[in-house]
Design an enzyme around this catalytic site. Structure first.
Site, mmCIF file in Angstrom:
data_model
loop_
_atom_site.group_PDB
_atom_site.id
_atom_site.type_symbol
_atom_site.label_atom_id
_atom_site.label_comp_id
_atom_site.label_asym_id
_atom_site.label_seq_id
_atom_site.Cartn_x
_atom_site.Cartn_y
_atom_site.Cartn_z
ATOM 1 N N TRP A 102 -9.868 -7.893 -1.262
ATOM 2 C CA TRP A 102 -8.809 -7.075 -1.859
ATOM 3 C C TRP A 102 -7.891 -7.920 -2.719
ATOM 4 O O TRP A 102 -7.506 -7.517 -3.824
ATOM 5 C CB TRP A 102 -8.057 -6.273 -0.783
ATOM 6 C CG TRP A 102 -8.977 -5.233 -0.223
ATOM 7 C CD1 TRP A 102 -9.581 -5.232 0.995
ATOM 8 C CD2 TRP A 102 -9.474 -4.072 -0.924
ATOM 9 N NE1 TRP A 102 -10.417 -4.142 1.106
ATOM 10 C CE2 TRP A 102 -10.372 -3.415 -0.046
ATOM 11 C CE3 TRP A 102 -9.266 -3.527 -2.190
ATOM 12 C CZ2 TRP A 102 -11.043 -2.235 -0.398
ATOM 13 C CZ3 TRP A 102 -9.931 -2.360 -2.543
ATOM 14 C CH2 TRP A 102 -10.799 -1.730 -1.655
ATOM 15 N N ASP A 171 0.365 -5.929 -0.845
ATOM 16 C CA ASP A 171 -0.561 -4.807 -0.636
ATOM 17 C C ASP A 171 -0.651 -4.548 0.861
ATOM 18 O O ASP A 171 -1.412 -5.190 1.573
ATOM 19 C CB ASP A 171 -1.936 -5.165 -1.208
ATOM 20 C CG ASP A 171 -2.979 -4.087 -0.910
ATOM 21 O OD1 ASP A 171 -2.644 -3.068 -0.271
ATOM 22 O OD2 ASP A 171 -4.139 -4.278 -1.322
ATOM 23 N N LYS A 195 -5.219 4.712 5.521
ATOM 24 C CA LYS A 195 -5.405 3.906 6.712
ATOM 25 C C LYS A 195 -4.300 4.206 7.732
ATOM 26 O O LYS A 195 -4.562 4.734 8.802
ATOM 27 C CB LYS A 195 -5.449 2.432 6.345
ATOM 28 C CG LYS A 195 -6.667 2.132 5.461
ATOM 29 C CD LYS A 195 -6.507 0.895 4.619
ATOM 30 C CE LYS A 195 -7.535 0.815 3.516
ATOM 31 N NZ LYS A 195 -8.941 0.749 3.939
#
Lengths: 359, 359
Positions: A102, A171, A195
């Protein structure tokens, strides 16, 4: 029958949230239509939007000088939005820590708009740890400093908040709302919802308001935080159902005791699984002990030829979505807020039994 | 109790679609979790995504050389995406027809990235008509030609498909799937879902594949059609629930007889209301007869002091969301596919009664 769902995302949602959504799906608030079928500018939806924002502010103790944004395009959209919004204020360079897939995506996109300085990387050991802070090569003139507090795929989590010179950008897709955070230490926090917040299709941004005047000139309207902030995240029609569901999750979180309760629970859940992994001769964690994620727990079997059997049997036992990310293999159990302790207990019991039979 | 909902968007959804979604909201396909709680890359969701695409291809007879994209950011996101994807192929100019607020937003955003030529405008009469094709000042070297087949706010609809020199781009947000269209005449068709497709938070793009190599160099990843096409609209996590619901709407449309049946129904519904407006001495349509939208019917009362009473009484009669757009006032009835004929019959009966009592 509902099963225990360890999906990394789109992930399990709290059952009471889904039950409420189900109950009012055709007739919401007695209006004679669904929450999906009203204008985003109606008084009823405005109330949903404002309440969701306030509940999120309460949960994370967000200071008044931060704007809360509800965005489309996911965290990936923000990989672009971050350089576009922050590289027009003077400095055209940014610091990034590289901790896995990511972080890598964020870095690649930012590199298209400015100079990216890789402050530190854990690539040398397959992204299985967080680089020690005293090894970071920080810039003096970065527009911002970006890191990924929790890598969903690698299962690596920073156990602390970095102290850095430039505005800190994080993030938090896979760890937001799992513990209290000092928001005032950040310039911009963002998270895809799927999530720990709600369904996919909405993302949350929390931005310090003095950073809203640093956009590059050609910034696309849909990526512009300042426009989003000025329009209450309704410059265009927002994803109303996802926003509504996120709001229900925030209410549910408050009823559970907020992020303090979630922090305690996630410690307990992840410790249960890691302790088992560390005691086992058959299962193991590939992640350095000081960097293990409370949210995503990758693990491997001593014999990968048994992977398929493990997945078949775990699914039959009502333990869903334990397959590791396609890029790394093995297994992964994601333990987000909506995954109850009982799910982890059931998983550990299953794994112990599996080990006894196959180890 | 479900009421008749004339909302311009997010708009009414077919009741059978909502009932199915409600029924399987907590346990989808016997998986033990919601469709919102599975990976977008799972076999089950992949099936949803592919079936939705195929059903849309069937409904609109989309040729094989067109890619179908499921996007985030709404039509507004595409206002940016269009110049970013199409102005890098040589020509840096584009033709736009200006027919109202939505065209205007598309024009403003495109003007930031290239030269916009306003081919024609209906601003002189408050966007109450479509400019005649023989008046258009088309360019010889435009990268594309953009128009808005149906203006949701003004209630103006083109009764034909323009014949133009450059690739034709159309914002079909409020008219897609309401009639058959010759897709092969278009370069790019796009539509926010929240009117005739599904809930807000997803948009559909249909792009001729030879146009996928004309992007400007700095195009943000999330706006890049080529990347979306290459990744099956899953470069990042898509809005899975909105995609699933859109797929249910496509199935429902097929069961109703497809777009041919919707075209017939929308003719019937809109004619019923326009005929009433034209016969009435109290209500009237501000739109030129040859440009009246089948989807969005704005109308005004002879005495605007009665607007409030009209809205109160119509809502009490179970006729929801008839208030006109905040920027233009008056009333508006949106007659998308999910609004049944009975709704329009009930509306006309109510209006006749209101006129008798107050006219």
């Amino acid at each position: 029958m509902r099963k225990f769902n360890f999906c990394a995302g789109p992930a399990a949602l709290p059952e009471p949230v889904l039950r409420q959504a189900q109950e009012e799906l055709l007739d919401w608030q007695g209006l004679g239509c669904s929450v999906m079928e009203v204008s985003h500018r109606s008084p009823e939806f405005t109330q949903v939007a404002e309440t969701a924002e306030q509940d999120l502010r309460d949960l994370l103790a967000i200071p008044a000088n931060y704007k809360v944004l509800f965005l489309q395009g996911g965290a990936t959209g923000q990989f672009s939005a971050i350089p576009w919004n922050l590289l027009g204020g003077g400095s055209k360079s940014a610091d990034y820590i590289h901790t896995g897939q990511w972080a890598d995506k964020a870095i690649k996109e930012a590199s298209r708009y400015g100079q990216v300085n890789i402050v530190a990387s854990s690539e040398d050991r397959n992204f299985s740890y967080t680089p020690a802070a005293d090894s970071w090569q920080e810039s003096d003139d970065a527009a911002y400093f970006h890191y990924t507090p929790n890598e969903t795929i690698g299962g690596v989590e920073f156990p602390y908040i970095p102290e850095v010179k430039s505005p800190l950008v994080a993030d938090m897709s896979s760890c937001i709302l799992s513990q209290s955070i000092p928001v005032e230490k950040f310039g911009f926090i963002y998270a895809g919802a799927q999530k720990n917040i709600g369904p996919s299709g909405i993302a949350v941004g929390i931005v310090r308001d003095d950073l809203l005047d640093r956009a590059l000139p050609g910034i696309p309207r849909s990526l512009n935080w300042k426009i989003a902030a000025a329009g209450g995240s309704m410059d265009n029609t927002p994803p109303t159902f996802a926003w509504y569901l996120s709001g229900l999750v925030f209410k549910w979180l408050k009823a559970q005791g907020g992020v303090a309760a979630m922090a305690e629970l996630s410690e307990k859940k992840s410790a249960l699984l890691y302790d088992f992994l560390d005691r086992s001769d058959f299962f193991s964690s590939p992640v350095a002990k000081d960097s293990r994620s409370r949210m995503n727990v990758p693990f491997v079997l001593a014999d990968e030829k048994l992977d398929k059997l493990f997945l078949q049997e775990s699914e039959a036992a009502g333990l869903l979505n334990l397959k590791g990310h396609r890029s790394v293999g093995g297994m992964r159990a994601s333990l987000y807020n909506a995954v109850p302790l009982e799910a982890v207990e059931a998983l550990v019991a299953f794994m112990a039994d599996f080990e006894q039979r196959n180890g």
